[in-house]
Design an enzyme around this catalytic site. Sequence first.
Site, mmCIF file in Angstrom:
data_model
loop_
_atom_site.group_PDB
_atom_site.id
_atom_site.type_symbol
_atom_site.label_atom_id
_atom_site.label_comp_id
_atom_site.label_asym_id
_atom_site.label_seq_id
_atom_site.Cartn_x
_atom_site.Cartn_y
_atom_site.Cartn_z
ATOM 1 C CB SER A 228 41.783 29.521 39.481
ATOM 2 O OG SER A 228 42.436 28.965 41.230
ATOM 3 C CG HIS B 221 41.016 32.642 35.897
ATOM 4 N ND1 HIS B 221 41.390 31.596 36.059
ATOM 5 C CD2 HIS B 221 41.097 32.634 37.419
ATOM 6 C CE1 HIS B 221 42.562 31.320 36.227
ATOM 7 N NE2 HIS B 221 42.650 32.450 37.814
ATOM 8 C CD GLU C 9 41.342 30.954 32.067
ATOM 9 O OE1 GLU C 9 41.667 29.607 31.053
ATOM 10 O OE2 GLU C 9 41.329 30.768 33.456
ATOM 11 C CG ASN D 134 44.469 26.737 36.258
ATOM 12 O OD1 ASN D 134 46.467 26.968 36.209
ATOM 13 N ND2 ASN D 134 44.174 27.563 36.834
#
Length: 506
Positions: A121, A142, A154, A192
């Site tokens: 991540s 991810h 992802e 993120n």
Amino acid sequence: MTNPFPIVGIIGTGAMGQGIAQMAAQAGSQVLLFDNRAGAADAALDHIHQQWQRLVGKWRISEAEAASLRGRLSSIASLDEAARCDFIIEAIVERLDAKQSLFAELEKIVRPDAVLATNTSSLSVTAIGAALRHPERFAGFHFFNPVPLMKVVEVVAGLKTDPAVCERLAEHARAMGHTPVRAQDTPGFIVNHAGRGFGTEALRIVGEGVADFATVDRILRDQVGFRLGPFELMDLTALDVSQPVMESIYRQYYEEPRYRPSALAAQRLAAGLLGRKTGEGFYRYVDGKAQVPDEPPAPTVAEIPPVWVSSRAARRAEVFQLLKDLGARIETGNSPSPQAISLVAPLGFDVTTVAVVERLDPARTIGIDMLVEDAATRRRVLATNPATRVDIRDAAHALFARDGKPVSVIRDSGGFVTQRVVATIVNIASDICQQGICSPADLESAVTLGLGYPLGPLAMGNRWGPANMLEVLFNLQTVYGDPRYRPSPWLRRRGAIGLSLLHVEA
């Protein structure tokens, strides 16, 4: 839907590894689980079996389907048994050296045509695969916890990843019932990275003494429609997860001001106030329930003074209509009388600056946030300045609460709360597109599915106006002198010429 990987290996059997294994088996793959901790893989098998049995109990799948799924899932005792896998996903500890060592070992075992992927991540996909002999078959894949519910993954290309590998990973994600989004290998990837504005700007607002945690959460839930406020969300995810991500992305972007973390969160992390799981974070929890302070009631005021509205107020016609609906006495002269409340509605500026520029008596001046149209919000937000009299503050609060809509009164802040947080979210998202990290469409999908925002960040900017976002950011820069608020070229150019933030150049 075609599943391109008949046999999938999952290395690491924590919650993430288990979730990926469950979804891969449901997509039709034969799944092999491995963990170097004794008994961990078999314990993970039992837990996944229990998950499927619960689905049987809820009539979501039949007993025969559960038996079929169990038949597709097994553990392996040695990494060498992964030699028959078409695809291996690593979900081990988030340490670069551990991941590099694992993939170096796997490369000696698997077939030349097998695909390798990391569920990292926060680490660079390129760096993890740098020592591989065949980095072209290596990529990021991810997922988000809990994997069965968080329907986005992802797909991250390292600098040497073969594009065909990413196509196969995207196809596999769709077979698992997930939405694949394509990202370049940059810190935080999409979700993120895009999520930096929500929590960090809220922390800055509290750090300035503008409002407390509960007030900020109420404002962002009620004015924008976020399911959780930023402090509720950080308590849910836990600060030992969210604070290291804030710091990591900030460092990896060489201390880019847009991602600057807050000492408030670092201090709580050091004190062990992590959130729900420790019983205290930004809120204290009793029997799992947050102890939120009661919202102060609207004051009782014998007589409310007349109200004069600044000629520069955002949504000025709407403000006048609102005041009429609330039964206010309205002044329409070029300047307020000595008895009037001076109401301003700036975008990005603080009430103090507006009072000085417009030569208003600051003691009688108060601001209202009109970025979002009043009919679309469940809360009104007023802001005082350091000189605002208590009786003026109370009279304005009582007036705007007359129809029963909640009112939050905060201290002076450039951009109030909603303007600051929304503009920061939109600005960071715009710069993700400017950097070519992903397409605008994938950004919107990733954020709505991965973060649960009521709108994608670019759609949010379009909803309340790219030109307004620009005005908020330019004025925040003026108030705070912080490059954190400098507008991304993506936003600046589209806002200046009236284009949608989702517009991609030909």
